[in-house]
Design an enzyme around this catalytic site. Structure first.
Site, PDB file in Angstrom:
ATOM      1  N   HIS A 293       0.794  -0.542  -0.169  1.00  0.00           N
ATOM      2  CA  HIS A 293      -0.037   0.115   0.226  1.00  0.00           C
ATOM      3  C   HIS A 293       0.653   0.819  -0.122  1.00  0.00           C
ATOM      4  CE1 HIS A 293      -3.891   2.332   1.115  1.00  0.00           C
ATOM      5  NE2 HIS A 293      -2.941   2.949   2.309  1.00  0.00           N
ATOM      6  N   GLU A 294       1.931   1.559   1.004  1.00  0.00           N
ATOM      7  CA  GLU A 294       2.466   2.271   0.642  1.00  0.00           C
ATOM      8  C   GLU A 294       3.194   2.513  -0.146  1.00  0.00           C
ATOM      9  OE1 GLU A 294       1.620   5.087   2.977  1.00  0.00           O
ATOM     10  OE2 GLU A 294       0.293   3.333   4.381  1.00  0.00           O
ATOM     11  N   HIS A 297       2.016   3.762  -2.928  1.00  0.00           N
ATOM     12  CA  HIS A 297       2.262   5.727  -3.041  1.00  0.00           C
ATOM     13  C   HIS A 297       3.475   6.284  -3.104  1.00  0.00           C
ATOM     14  CE1 HIS A 297      -1.901   7.104  -0.324  1.00  0.00           C
ATOM     15  NE2 HIS A 297      -1.520   5.944   0.585  1.00  0.00           N
ATOM     16  N   GLU A 323      -4.708   7.499  -3.106  1.00  0.00           N
ATOM     17  CA  GLU A 323      -5.043   6.276  -2.504  1.00  0.00           C
ATOM     18  C   GLU A 323      -6.135   5.344  -4.308  1.00  0.00           C
ATOM     19  OE1 GLU A 323      -4.598   5.634   0.610  1.00  0.00           O
ATOM     20  OE2 GLU A 323      -4.459   7.516   1.284  1.00  0.00           O
TER      21      GLU A 323
END
Length: 530
Positions: A293-294, A297, A323
């Site tokens: 997830h990160e 980003h 997101e």
């Protein structure tokens, strides 16, 4: 060596004595103002850089006894940055460059910069400096109070700080836009052009169709996940994180990693994008999917066109779009069997327990749909309800003025209503997220907006490139990252999220593609009819 010309009289002297080329007067003065603005924004960026480093330090490694000094430094640099962002000098440059005869000569990134900075300048100019300083300090102290309260699972420790932050956030928004709905202003801060009417429309689509899907899943046979139980070495989990980040396209030479109570990504600049993670000995999946997830980003931040550096396009304040990229990697890609096929053996080398866990069992585990307490660990279907809960809570806070001491009960009631479960303590309830501690009201909806964007992006990607599963099975994830770089990342925030959807997908926001994706995927996984 660069020499700044600090005012128009200085500039006229340079022009008169022939130090600058003799051209049309208006063009020269316009170019001078543009150069001045770029230099000024560069100075502002240095303050942002220092504040980002202080924030990183405070949330990753600063000792408890050094916190007061850190708070003081953040307050000092925040106030100085605020002064720069509200100076008469900046206002004059922005107003001059916003005049049509000058604005029309700027490139797209500088037009966006002038437009966005002038809007923010006018907003910030209405905020008293002493209030801004107090608000910054209140949020910084609130974050640290939240960390302690979460560890002890005691909302009463955090409640006075939250009450203050809510009150000051309402005041802050009123200063900025006194005639607008405060919560709509907050939503717009995190996703430009977004309002609650639009969110209500698309969230209602989900609230109508998700319960029947969840009912079918609940009635289906559940996977046996006991094989994943056990203790997993934290240092080995960190190596898994590094492997996953590299695999999806994170550039380690343009980033760094650390630990924090709540995982986050911090963009210092295009060449320095940092991510954090949080590790649990009994739950390796949590850190794996936080890493993916990160990492999503971070790839976005690392892939912005360097030509946009020090412009508004470089700062992606479109949280729904941001997101969408983190959740695209985490869910649309990372929860597919095909994602893990090329790297599952490597996972077993780093965490030996996975050598005895069949890939099929692992894939059922990462797609196990069931109501759970913690948002960041929820499956991608029930996650939607976690966000709807927080959205309804924020509307209650800002439109119904629900008292802070009633928020835990309201949270628990709505979790029971939406997810059928009730928290046993504040740590697995209202204290689980850090967002409200730093005044980030209006941020939560961006997560679900991002998921809806993802459903649309998936359709567009497969229309153009073919089956995502085929690409992933063959280990060609880099081609997907390249597609996202080309279509989305390189532009930063040059386009709003609505404009990106039109450019990439050819239509406006709808929840339909996400719902179709859910129904298709989980009917196949759980064996029920769509």
């Amino acid at each position: 060596m660069y020499k700044s010309m600090n005012n128009t009289d200085d500039f006229k002297q340079y022009w008169f004595y022939g130090i600058l080329p003799v051209t049309d007067n208006e063009e020269v003065f316009m170019n001078h103002t543009l150069d001045q603005l770029k230099a000024y924004l560069g100075k502002m960026r240095q303050y942002e850089h220092v504040l980002s480093l202080l924030y990183w330090d405070m949330n990753t490694m600063a000792p408890e006894k050094g916190m007061e000094t850190r708070v003081g430094a953040i307050n000092y640099f925040s106030t100085e940055q605020f002064r720069l962002s509200t100076s008469d000098e900046l206002g004059e440059m922005l107003r001059e460059l916003s005049e049509p005869e000058q604005f029309d000569t700027l490139d797209a990134a500088m037009q966006l910069t002038v437009k966005r900075y002038l809007r923010d300048y006018e907003r910030f100019k209405r905020i008293p400096e002493d209030f801004y300083t107090s608000y910054t300090e209140a949020k910084t102290r609130s974050e640290k109070a939240w960390e302690k309260a979460k560890r002890s699972s005691d909302f009463s420790e955090f409640a006075p700080h939250l009450e203050k932050v809510i009150s000051m956030t309402k005041e802050y928004v009123h200063y900025m836009e006194p005639d607008e709905d405060p919560y709509d202003v907050l939503l717009g801060l995190y996703e430009e052009g977004m309002d609650s009417a639009t969110i209500d429309r698309v969230f209602d689509e989900l609230k109508e169709e998700l319960p029947p899907l969840l009912k079918k899943i609940e009635e289906s046979p559940k996977p046996d996940l006991r094989a994943l139980e056990g203790s997993y070495d934290i240092n080995a989990q960190k190596k898994v994180q590094d492997m996953l980040l590299r695999y999806i396209g994170f550039d380690a030479d343009a980033g760094a990693t650390a630990e924090s109570e709540h995982p986050f990504t911090l963009d210092l600049c295009i060449g320095d994008v940092r991510v954090t993670n949080h590790y649990k000995e009994d739950d390796p999946l949590s850190a794996m999917f936080s890493a993916i997830h990160e990492g999503g980003h971070a790839i976005f931040g690392q892939s912005i066109d360097p030509a946009y550096e020090n412009t508004a396009a470089e700062k992606v304040e479109l949280m729904g779009l941001h997101e969408s990229q983190s959740r695209f990697y985490e869910n649309i890609l990372g929860r597919r069997r095909s994602f893990w096929t090329p790297i599952y053996d490597r996972l077993g080398e780093l965490l030996p327990q996975f050598r005895r866990i069949p890939l099929d069992t692992f894939c059922r585990a990462i797609n196990d749909v069931h109501p759970s307490m913690i948002r960041t660990e929820a499956d991608e279907v029930t996650y939607c309800l976690h966000i709807i809960l927080r959205y309804e809570m924020e509307k209650a806070i800002f439109r119904e003025n629900v008292p802070v001491d009633q928020l835990p009960r309201l949270w628990n009631d709505w979790m029971e209503e939406l997810l059928g479960i009730r928290p046993e303590n504040d740590g697995e309830g209202i204290l689980q997220d850090m967002h409200w501690s730093d005044g980030s009201f209006g941020y939560f909806p961006s997560y679900l907006l991002g998921s809806m964007y993802d459903g649309m992006f998936l359709e567009a990607l497969e229309d153009e490139m073919g089956s995502v599963d085929t690409i992933l099975e063959e280990g060609r994830i880099g081609e997907i990252t390249e597609w996202l770089n080309k279509k989305i990342h390189r532009y930063g925030s040059l386009y709003t999220s609505a404009e990106v959807l039109q450019r990439v997908c050819g239509r406006e926001l709808t929840a339909r593609p996400l719902l179709d994706y859910f129904n298709r995927k989980y009917s196949e996984l759980y064996g029920f009819k769509r």
